[in-house]
Design an enzyme around this catalytic site. Sequence first.
Site, PDB file in Angstrom:
ATOM      1  N   GLU A 180      13.804  28.479 -76.932  1.00  0.00           N
ATOM      2  CA  GLU A 180      14.895  28.302 -77.910  1.00  0.00           C
ATOM      3  C   GLU A 180      16.261  28.725 -77.373  1.00  0.00           C
ATOM      4  O   GLU A 180      17.000  29.474 -78.001  1.00  0.00           O
ATOM      5  CB  GLU A 180      14.538  29.069 -79.203  1.00  0.00           C
ATOM      6  CG  GLU A 180      13.216  28.613 -79.784  1.00  0.00           C
ATOM      7  CD  GLU A 180      12.774  29.368 -81.023  1.00  0.00           C
ATOM      8  OE1 GLU A 180      13.508  30.233 -81.518  1.00  0.00           O
ATOM      9  OE2 GLU A 180      11.646  29.090 -81.490  1.00  0.00           O
ATOM     10  N   GLU A 210       3.828  23.403 -80.814  1.00  0.00           N
ATOM     11  CA  GLU A 210       3.637  24.275 -81.988  1.00  0.00           C
ATOM     12  C   GLU A 210       3.597  23.459 -83.291  1.00  0.00           C
ATOM     13  O   GLU A 210       4.176  23.833 -84.290  1.00  0.00           O
ATOM     14  CB  GLU A 210       4.769  25.316 -82.091  1.00  0.00           C
ATOM     15  CG  GLU A 210       5.004  26.131 -80.854  1.00  0.00           C
ATOM     16  CD  GLU A 210       6.131  27.134 -80.989  1.00  0.00           C
ATOM     17  OE1 GLU A 210       6.580  27.405 -82.126  1.00  0.00           O
ATOM     18  OE2 GLU A 210       6.592  27.656 -79.957  1.00  0.00           O
TER      19      GLU A 210
END
Length: 342
Positions: free
Chosen positions: A149, A256
């Site tokens: 991220e 994910e």
Amino acid sequence: MVLASALALGACDRKSAAQAAAVDLPPLKSLAGFPVGTCVQAAQLDDAAFAALVAAQVSQLTAEWEMKMEYIVQDDGSLRFDAPDRIAAFARTHGLRFFGHTLVWYAQSPAAFARLGSGPGFAAAYRDYIHAVVGRYRGQAAGWDVVNEAVAEDGEGWRECLWSQRLGRLEHMTLAFQHAREADPDAVLFLNDYNLENLPKKRATFLKLAEALLKAGAPLGGLGTQTHVAADLKAGELTAALKDLASLGLPIHLSEMDVSLSRAKGLLRDRRELEAGQARVYAEAAEAFSSLPARQRFAFTFWGLRDGESWLKREDARDTPLPFDDAGQAKAAAGAWAAALR
Ligand code: G3I
């Protein structure tokens, strides 16, 4: 519209148990031409039914949180590995691949690092941490989310964090990849991020960062797209995103995936429609991922198997984002995912 979704979930909950009909499926991993994964927590492995479901359904494990700094790095700077070792041992016992998540994340900068100055001591501690963690699972971890991220929420540039402030905006990332490669010559090293499906600007910045890392000599070996999406994700967006991400030619980890009903903000009216939307999104993901060239299909990881284990339950306990219900029965969403692979 958000209220409408919440009301829809509430109003229809009483019937949802019956409606979310279980489907009879072979193990998911037996249906896919690529590794199928899930995240786990060490304590969940004490639940025999859960452990059996994981061993039966998937071929790869990711630690949901116990291989992150928040678990490993203690206040005095010592490192603890009991839980990650347990997950790694479970993977080894059951012949499952193990995937490391995650080494460097803007969201976690423990005090043991923050209290160090900016000088060579910080850089050495950063290197030693990555060497210690990656080195411990050398030969077992198939890959690592080295940087997680890094792209700003709106896609405008990269996030600032302790790591970028102390070691440099791009340098902290190239260093992390280099240190991971020094500790494990074979693991595939990933850059991982989210909202790459619904925010083309963020996806473009993510791809530019990947190119910058490659240009800087980072041993970037794969791209992870988390795929935390909602049941009203516009048809085609996920397919477009995967095609775009695959354009660099690197292996792709759909890393994910969950499909939230509660986060759906579209005009879906009730749980049945939300569940139909969820099944469609899972099917599109299966179709799009299996359409990638074989060398680019690193793994397809669900962020949990049974609804009750989902992190999304913390936002809305009524959400049912995963392919299996709490009894470990495959839901229509899993059936749609499987059908899309055939
Ligand atoms: O199990 C302990 C409990 O014993 C303790 O009392 C409690 C209070 O500290 O913490 C519990 O651990 C929590 C753990 O989840 C298990 O529930 C941690 O505090 C909490 O930080 C951890 O949250 C995880 C989060 O990442 C932060 O690491 C979530 O489970 C996990 O689903 C989430 O996963 C992230 C990915 O890493 C990156 N992409 C987004 C995704 C969702 O946020």
